[in-house]
Design a protein around this motif. Structure first.
Motif, short mmCIF file in Angstrom:
data_model
loop_
_atom_site.label_atom_id
_atom_site.label_comp_id
_atom_site.label_asym_id
_atom_site.label_seq_id
_atom_site.Cartn_x
_atom_site.Cartn_y
_atom_site.Cartn_z
N HIS A 245 -5.56 -0.07 26.27
CA HIS A 245 -6.60 0.81 25.75
C HIS A 245 -7.82 -0.04 25.39
CE1 HIS A 245 -5.44 -0.47 21.66
NE2 HIS A 245 -4.19 -0.28 22.06
N PRO A 246 -8.94 0.60 25.04
CA PRO A 246 -10.16 -0.17 24.80
C PRO A 246 -10.03 -1.25 23.72
CG PRO A 246 -10.68 2.15 25.03
CD PRO A 246 -9.18 2.04 25.01
N ARG A 247 -9.08 -1.13 22.82
CA ARG A 247 -8.95 -2.12 21.74
C ARG A 247 -7.87 -3.16 22.02
NH1 ARG A 247 -11.68 -0.41 17.06
NH2 ARG A 247 -10.32 -1.73 15.80
N GLY A 248 -7.18 -3.06 23.16
CA GLY A 248 -6.16 -4.06 23.46
C GLY A 248 -4.97 -3.51 24.22
N VAL A 249 -3.81 -4.09 23.94
CA VAL A 249 -2.58 -3.75 24.64
C VAL A 249 -1.48 -3.54 23.60
CG1 VAL A 249 -0.81 -4.55 26.25
CG2 VAL A 249 -3.22 -5.14 26.64
N GLU A 250 -0.73 -2.47 23.76
CA GLU A 250 0.46 -2.22 22.94
C GLU A 250 1.65 -2.29 23.89
OE1 GLU A 250 0.13 -1.60 19.64
OE2 GLU A 250 -2.05 -1.59 19.81
N SER A 251 2.74 -2.91 23.44
CA SER A 251 3.93 -2.96 24.29
C SER A 251 5.19 -2.93 23.43
CB SER A 251 3.92 -4.21 25.17
OG SER A 251 3.99 -5.37 24.38
N ARG A 252 6.28 -2.57 24.09
CA ARG A 252 7.57 -2.49 23.41
C ARG A 252 8.67 -2.65 24.46
NH1 ARG A 252 8.19 2.78 20.22
NH2 ARG A 252 6.74 1.68 18.90
N SER B 172 9.46 6.37 26.13
CA SER B 172 8.07 6.19 26.55
C SER B 172 7.19 7.33 26.07
CB SER B 172 7.97 6.05 28.07
OG SER B 172 8.24 7.27 28.72
N SER B 173 7.69 8.56 26.10
CA SER B 173 6.86 9.68 25.66
C SER B 173 6.52 9.54 24.18
CB SER B 173 7.52 11.02 25.96
OG SER B 173 8.75 11.14 25.30
N ASP B 174 7.47 9.12 23.37
CA ASP B 174 7.20 8.89 21.94
C ASP B 174 6.24 7.72 21.75
OD1 ASP B 174 7.83 9.26 19.02
OD2 ASP B 174 8.62 7.22 19.30
N PHE B 175 6.51 6.62 22.43
CA PHE B 175 5.67 5.43 22.31
C PHE B 175 4.22 5.72 22.74
CE2 PHE B 175 3.85 1.71 24.55
CZ PHE B 175 3.67 0.87 23.46
N ILE C 265 -1.35 6.08 21.78
CA ILE C 265 -2.64 6.68 22.15
C ILE C 265 -3.30 7.29 20.92
CG2 ILE C 265 -3.71 8.59 23.43
CD1 ILE C 265 -1.63 7.97 25.67
N ARG C 266 -2.52 7.98 20.11
CA ARG C 266 -3.07 8.57 18.88
C ARG C 266 -3.65 7.48 17.98
NH1 ARG C 266 1.36 10.38 15.66
NH2 ARG C 266 1.23 8.25 14.96
N ASP C 267 -2.89 6.41 17.77
CA ASP C 267 -3.35 5.34 16.89
C ASP C 267 -4.59 4.65 17.45
OD1 ASP C 267 -1.22 5.97 15.27
OD2 ASP C 267 -0.01 4.23 15.84
N ALA C 268 -4.63 4.39 18.75
CA ALA C 268 -5.79 3.74 19.36
C ALA C 268 -7.02 4.63 19.29
CB ALA C 268 -5.48 3.38 20.81
N GLN D 241 -8.23 4.70 15.57
CA GLN D 241 -8.91 3.43 15.25
C GLN D 241 -10.29 3.36 15.88
OE1 GLN D 241 -6.32 0.28 16.54
NE2 GLN D 241 -4.80 0.69 14.97
N ALA D 242 -10.41 3.86 17.10
CA ALA D 242 -11.70 3.81 17.80
C ALA D 242 -12.74 4.72 17.15
CB ALA D 242 -11.52 4.20 19.27
N SER D 243 -12.29 5.85 16.60
CA SER D 243 -13.24 6.78 15.99
C SER D 243 -13.44 6.51 14.50
CB SER D 243 -12.77 8.22 16.19
OG SER D 243 -11.55 8.44 15.48
N GLY D 244 -12.58 5.69 13.92
CA GLY D 244 -12.64 5.46 12.48
C GLY D 244 -13.41 4.28 12.15
#
Length: 130
Positions: free
Chosen positions: A87-94, A113-116, A121-124, A127-130
């Motif tokens: 995403h625009p702020r980086g990479v999340e992985s698990r 994957s659907s939960d992750f 996406i919600r958190d990114a 963060q981008a709008s906040g």
């Protein structure tokens, strides 16, 4: 890669998800690993997520990668699941490891994957709008 198209199928069943997803592709783990020049699920998933974002010139790219190896019992494979979101702020992985038969490993991988992806996406986005 390695889910036999299960995530794409899940997305196609949801009108909201379908309207937000630009493209969904499926391939084998071996093909994705060869393209990424890597055998570990997380780096392959990150590679695929980056390519997905680039293919569509999108701000986000998501990937689920399932590597299934023979287990220590005939009916129990060892599945390693790599999830990545670029995403625009980086990479999340698990990564998840599960021992079961191949169809069950794939089913669990798609549920994880659907939960992750939903949460990442919600958190990114927050963060981008906040």
């Amino acid at each position: 890669a390695g889910t036999a198209g299960r995530l794409a199928g899940l997305l196609q069943d949801d009108p909201v998800a379908l309207s937000a997803v630009v493209d969904a592709r499926s391939t084998s783990f071996d093909t994705a690993a060869a393209l990424a020049h890597e055998q570990e699920p997380i780096p392959v998933a990150i590679y695929c997520a980056r390519r997905a974002a680039e293919w569509e010139n999108a701000g986000f790219g998501a990937s689920i990668v399932v590597r299934i190896d023979p287990g220590d019992q005939p009916d129990r494979d060892c599945g390693r699941v790599g999830l990545a979101l670029v995403h625009p702020r980086g990479v999340e992985s698990r990564e998840h490891v599960v021992r079961s038969n191949a169809p069950e490993i794939r089913r669990r991988a798609v549920l994880w994957s659907s939960d992750f992806f939903w949460n990442a996406i919600r958190d990114a986005t927050v963060q981008a709008s906040g």
